[in-house]
Design a protein around this motif. Structure first.
Motif, short mmCIF file in Angstrom:
data_model
loop_
_atom_site.label_atom_id
_atom_site.label_comp_id
_atom_site.label_asym_id
_atom_site.label_seq_id
_atom_site.Cartn_x
_atom_site.Cartn_y
_atom_site.Cartn_z
N LYS A 21 0.85 -1.18 0.00
CA LYS A 21 0.00 0.00 0.00
C LYS A 21 0.89 1.24 0.00
CE LYS A 21 -0.43 0.75 4.90
NZ LYS A 21 -1.25 1.37 5.87
N GLN A 22 0.30 2.35 -0.36
CA GLN A 22 1.06 3.60 -0.38
C GLN A 22 1.44 3.97 1.04
OE1 GLN A 22 -1.03 6.84 -2.12
NE2 GLN A 22 0.68 8.23 -1.96
N VAL A 23 2.68 4.36 1.23
CA VAL A 23 3.19 4.69 2.55
C VAL A 23 3.42 6.19 2.64
CG1 VAL A 23 5.07 4.31 4.18
CG2 VAL A 23 4.30 2.44 2.75
N ARG A 24 2.94 6.77 3.72
CA ARG A 24 3.23 8.18 3.97
C ARG A 24 4.54 8.27 4.74
NH1 ARG A 24 -2.26 10.73 6.41
NH2 ARG A 24 -1.94 9.10 7.92
N HIS A 25 5.32 9.27 4.44
CA HIS A 25 6.56 9.54 5.18
C HIS A 25 6.33 10.81 5.98
CE1 HIS A 25 8.67 6.38 3.06
NE2 HIS A 25 8.09 6.82 1.96
N LEU A 26 5.79 10.64 7.18
CA LEU A 26 5.34 11.78 7.96
C LEU A 26 6.46 12.72 8.37
CD1 LEU A 26 2.55 10.22 10.20
CD2 LEU A 26 2.34 11.48 8.07
N ALA A 27 7.65 12.20 8.62
CA ALA A 27 8.75 13.07 9.03
C ALA A 27 9.11 14.06 7.93
CB ALA A 27 9.98 12.24 9.40
N SER A 28 9.21 13.60 6.69
CA SER A 28 9.54 14.51 5.59
C SER A 28 8.34 15.38 5.23
CB SER A 28 10.04 13.74 4.38
OG SER A 28 9.05 12.85 3.92
N TYR A 65 -2.33 13.40 11.94
CA TYR A 65 -1.94 12.44 10.90
C TYR A 65 -1.16 11.33 11.60
CZ TYR A 65 -3.26 16.13 7.71
OH TYR A 65 -3.97 17.08 7.03
N PHE A 66 -1.50 10.09 11.30
CA PHE A 66 -1.01 8.94 12.05
C PHE A 66 -0.56 7.85 11.09
CE2 PHE A 66 -1.10 6.40 15.87
CZ PHE A 66 -1.32 5.12 15.42
N GLU A 67 0.56 7.21 11.39
CA GLU A 67 1.05 6.11 10.54
C GLU A 67 1.76 5.08 11.43
OE1 GLU A 67 1.41 4.21 6.94
OE2 GLU A 67 0.49 6.15 7.20
N ASN A 68 1.34 3.82 11.35
CA ASN A 68 2.04 2.73 12.04
C ASN A 68 3.35 2.44 11.34
OD1 ASN A 68 0.31 2.03 14.18
ND2 ASN A 68 -1.02 0.91 12.78
N ARG A 69 4.38 2.16 12.11
CA ARG A 69 5.66 1.73 11.54
C ARG A 69 5.75 0.23 11.70
NH1 ARG A 69 8.69 4.94 15.06
NH2 ARG A 69 9.88 3.06 15.29
N PRO A 70 5.91 -0.50 10.59
CA PRO A 70 5.96 -1.96 10.69
C PRO A 70 7.23 -2.43 11.39
CG PRO A 70 6.42 -1.27 8.45
CD PRO A 70 6.06 -0.03 9.22
N GLY A 71 7.12 -3.60 12.02
CA GLY A 71 8.26 -4.21 12.67
C GLY A 71 9.18 -4.88 11.67
N ILE A 72 10.01 -5.76 12.15
CA ILE A 72 10.99 -6.45 11.30
C ILE A 72 10.30 -7.24 10.19
CG2 ILE A 72 12.75 -8.26 11.28
CD1 ILE A 72 13.44 -7.46 14.15
#
Length: 126
Positions: A21-28, A65-72
């Motif tokens: 899926k499309q991923v948002r890069h919230l930091a940038s 604005y919220f985005e989960n960061r996947p684990g390993i």
């Protein structure tokens, strides 16, 4: 009969790994917001639709604005859905009179809460 079945299974697994899926890069994305200069329309153009919105005062709104960061294993086709996120990122944007007044980027890890396990809660302080 066994060979075509294994080829089909391998093909399905490889194709499943290509799906994302499309991923948002919230930091940038947060770096694009300039408090005092960016308008609410520009903010939504840069960040898209917010995951949450609330009125904090007359004419003042907060957008989240919220985005989960996947684990390993988060990006793997089968294991990714079975594992939880390693943490999450959040942007909180405050808009007053149609102009951004504040933009905060927050980064949380699952390990941020491990201090609860190390701390002795039953210990009395004397």
């Amino acid at each position: 009969m066994r060979h075509p079945l294994s080829v089909l299974l391998c093909t399905l697994l490889l194709l499943g790994g290509c799906h994302s899926k499309q991923v948002r890069h919230l930091a940038s994305d947060a770096a694009l917001i300039k408090p005092g200069q960016t308008t609410a329309k520009e903010m939504q153009k840069y960040l898209g639709e917010p995951d949450g919105r609330r009125e904090v005062a007359p004419g003042v709104s907060e957008y989240v604005y919220f985005e989960n960061r996947p684990g390993i294993f988060g990006s793997m086709p089968v294991l990714g859905s079975m594992t939880g996120p390693a943490g999450y990122e959040m942007i909180v944007v405050t808009v007053s009179n149609d102009v951004v007044t504040n933009c905060e980027f927050r980064n949380f890890n699952q390990s941020d809460r491990k201090w609860r396990e190390d701390f002795t809660w039953d210990q009395e302080i004397k």
